[in-house]
Scaffold this motif. Structure first.
Motif, PDB file in Angstrom:
ATOM      1  N   ASN A  29       0.825  -1.208   0.000  1.00  0.00           N
ATOM      2  CA  ASN A  29       0.000   0.000   0.000  1.00  0.00           C
ATOM      3  C   ASN A  29       0.852   1.247   0.000  1.00  0.00           C
ATOM      4  O   ASN A  29       0.573   2.202  -0.691  1.00  0.00           O
ATOM      5  CB  ASN A  29      -0.921   0.022   1.222  1.00  0.00           C
ATOM      6  CG  ASN A  29      -2.073  -0.927   1.051  1.00  0.00           C
ATOM      7  OD1 ASN A  29      -2.633  -1.014  -0.017  1.00  0.00           O
ATOM      8  ND2 ASN A  29      -2.423  -1.638   2.097  1.00  0.00           N
ATOM      9  N   VAL A  30       1.873   1.246   0.816  1.00  0.00           N
ATOM     10  CA  VAL A  30       2.737   2.411   0.935  1.00  0.00           C
ATOM     11  C   VAL A  30       4.172   1.919   0.933  1.00  0.00           C
ATOM     12  O   VAL A  30       4.507   0.958   1.615  1.00  0.00           O
ATOM     13  CB  VAL A  30       2.455   3.184   2.249  1.00  0.00           C
ATOM     14  CG1 VAL A  30       3.395   4.356   2.386  1.00  0.00           C
ATOM     15  CG2 VAL A  30       1.009   3.640   2.300  1.00  0.00           C
ATOM     16  N   ALA A  31       5.011   2.556   0.144  1.00  0.00           N
ATOM     17  CA  ALA A  31       6.422   2.187   0.107  1.00  0.00           C
ATOM     18  C   ALA A  31       7.262   3.457   0.126  1.00  0.00           C
ATOM     19  O   ALA A  31       6.867   4.477  -0.434  1.00  0.00           O
ATOM     20  CB  ALA A  31       6.732   1.381  -1.150  1.00  0.00           C
ATOM     21  N   VAL A  32       8.392   3.382   0.786  1.00  0.00           N
ATOM     22  CA  VAL A  32       9.330   4.500   0.840  1.00  0.00           C
ATOM     23  C   VAL A  32      10.693   3.961   0.454  1.00  0.00           C
ATOM     24  O   VAL A  32      11.178   3.002   1.052  1.00  0.00           O
ATOM     25  CB  VAL A  32       9.384   5.122   2.265  1.00  0.00           C
ATOM     26  CG1 VAL A  32      10.441   6.201   2.329  1.00  0.00           C
ATOM     27  CG2 VAL A  32       8.022   5.659   2.660  1.00  0.00           C
ATOM     28  N   ILE A  45      10.305   6.094  10.096  1.00  0.00           N
ATOM     29  CA  ILE A  45       9.380   6.146   8.960  1.00  0.00           C
ATOM     30  C   ILE A  45       8.254   5.140   9.148  1.00  0.00           C
ATOM     31  O   ILE A  45       7.074   5.453   8.926  1.00  0.00           O
ATOM     32  CB  ILE A  45      10.137   5.912   7.636  1.00  0.00           C
ATOM     33  CG1 ILE A  45      11.048   7.112   7.354  1.00  0.00           C
ATOM     34  CG2 ILE A  45       9.165   5.675   6.486  1.00  0.00           C
ATOM     35  CD1 ILE A  45      12.014   6.910   6.209  1.00  0.00           C
ATOM     36  N   ASP A  46       8.587   3.929   9.580  1.00  0.00           N
ATOM     37  CA  ASP A  46       7.553   2.917   9.833  1.00  0.00           C
ATOM     38  C   ASP A  46       6.554   3.404  10.884  1.00  0.00           C
ATOM     39  O   ASP A  46       5.340   3.233  10.730  1.00  0.00           O
ATOM     40  CB  ASP A  46       8.180   1.601  10.296  1.00  0.00           C
ATOM     41  CG  ASP A  46       8.864   0.837   9.181  1.00  0.00           C
ATOM     42  OD1 ASP A  46       8.651   1.178   7.997  1.00  0.00           O
ATOM     43  OD2 ASP A  46       9.613  -0.110   9.495  1.00  0.00           O
ATOM     44  N   THR A  47       7.048   4.035  11.941  1.00  0.00           N
ATOM     45  CA  THR A  47       6.180   4.553  13.000  1.00  0.00           C
ATOM     46  C   THR A  47       5.265   5.647  12.456  1.00  0.00           C
ATOM     47  O   THR A  47       4.068   5.675  12.753  1.00  0.00           O
ATOM     48  CB  THR A  47       7.024   5.074  14.175  1.00  0.00           C
ATOM     49  OG1 THR A  47       7.799   3.982  14.696  1.00  0.00           O
ATOM     50  CG2 THR A  47       6.160   5.667  15.272  1.00  0.00           C
ATOM     51  N   ALA A  48       5.829   6.554  11.667  1.00  0.00           N
ATOM     52  CA  ALA A  48       5.022   7.630  11.084  1.00  0.00           C
ATOM     53  C   ALA A  48       3.942   7.062  10.166  1.00  0.00           C
ATOM     54  O   ALA A  48       2.778   7.481  10.231  1.00  0.00           O
ATOM     55  CB  ALA A  48       5.920   8.602  10.324  1.00  0.00           C
ATOM     56  N   LEU A  49       4.302   6.101   9.325  1.00  0.00           N
ATOM     57  CA  LEU A  49       3.318   5.491   8.427  1.00  0.00           C
ATOM     58  C   LEU A  49       2.236   4.756   9.214  1.00  0.00           C
ATOM     59  O   LEU A  49       1.049   4.825   8.864  1.00  0.00           O
ATOM     60  CB  LEU A  49       3.997   4.547   7.437  1.00  0.00           C
ATOM     61  CG  LEU A  49       4.808   5.228   6.344  1.00  0.00           C
ATOM     62  CD1 LEU A  49       5.565   4.192   5.523  1.00  0.00           C
ATOM     63  CD2 LEU A  49       3.931   6.082   5.458  1.00  0.00           C
ATOM     64  N   ASP A  50       2.621   4.046  10.270  1.00  0.00           N
ATOM     65  CA  ASP A  50       1.631   3.357  11.103  1.00  0.00           C
ATOM     66  C   ASP A  50       0.622   4.356  11.675  1.00  0.00           C
ATOM     67  O   ASP A  50      -0.585   4.095  11.702  1.00  0.00           O
ATOM     68  CB  ASP A  50       2.312   2.598  12.243  1.00  0.00           C
ATOM     69  CG  ASP A  50       3.019   1.340  11.778  1.00  0.00           C
ATOM     70  OD1 ASP A  50       2.744   0.858  10.651  1.00  0.00           O
ATOM     71  OD2 ASP A  50       3.867   0.827  12.548  1.00  0.00           O
ATOM     72  N   GLY A  56      -6.377   7.292   9.683  1.00  0.00           N
ATOM     73  CA  GLY A  56      -7.167   7.428   8.459  1.00  0.00           C
ATOM     74  C   GLY A  56      -6.622   8.415   7.446  1.00  0.00           C
ATOM     75  O   GLY A  56      -7.224   8.605   6.389  1.00  0.00           O
ATOM     76  N   THR A  57      -5.502   9.056   7.743  1.00  0.00           N
ATOM     77  CA  THR A  57      -4.943  10.048   6.817  1.00  0.00           C
ATOM     78  C   THR A  57      -4.635   9.442   5.454  1.00  0.00           C
ATOM     79  O   THR A  57      -5.004  10.012   4.417  1.00  0.00           O
ATOM     80  CB  THR A  57      -3.671  10.686   7.412  1.00  0.00           C
ATOM     81  OG1 THR A  57      -4.012  11.345   8.626  1.00  0.00           O
ATOM     82  CG2 THR A  57      -3.038  11.671   6.452  1.00  0.00           C
TER      83      THR A  57
END
Length: 73
Positions: A29-32, A45-50, A56-57
């Motif tokens: 779904n999301v990749a960086v 980054i993983d924490t921010a994405l979580d 719901g952002t």
């Protein structure tokens, strides 16, 4: 890409084919992408994405562009 195309071309909507739904390595779904990442940066980054997923952002952003947010398999 398909979701955005369908959003902007409702009279010519295309249908997704689930050819690779069973291949976990080809679904995300999301990749960086990072050049020379370190563990601390990756964890941040993983924490921010979580957090963005949980509040719901990311779903709201995806919906704005006609993209279906699907949980990883």
């Amino acid at each position: 890409s398909l979701g955005y195309y369908n959003l902007t071309h409702p009279a010519e909507a295309a249908r997704a084919i689930a050819a690779f739904d069973g291949e976990q390595a080809l679904n995300w779904n999301v990749a960086v992408g990072m050049l020379r990442p370190d563990d601390r940066l990756r964890q941040g980054i993983d924490t921010a994405l979580d957090g963005l997923l949980a509040d719901g952002t990311i779903a709201r952003i995806y919906a704005r562009y006609g993209v279906e947010l699907r949980p990883p398999q």
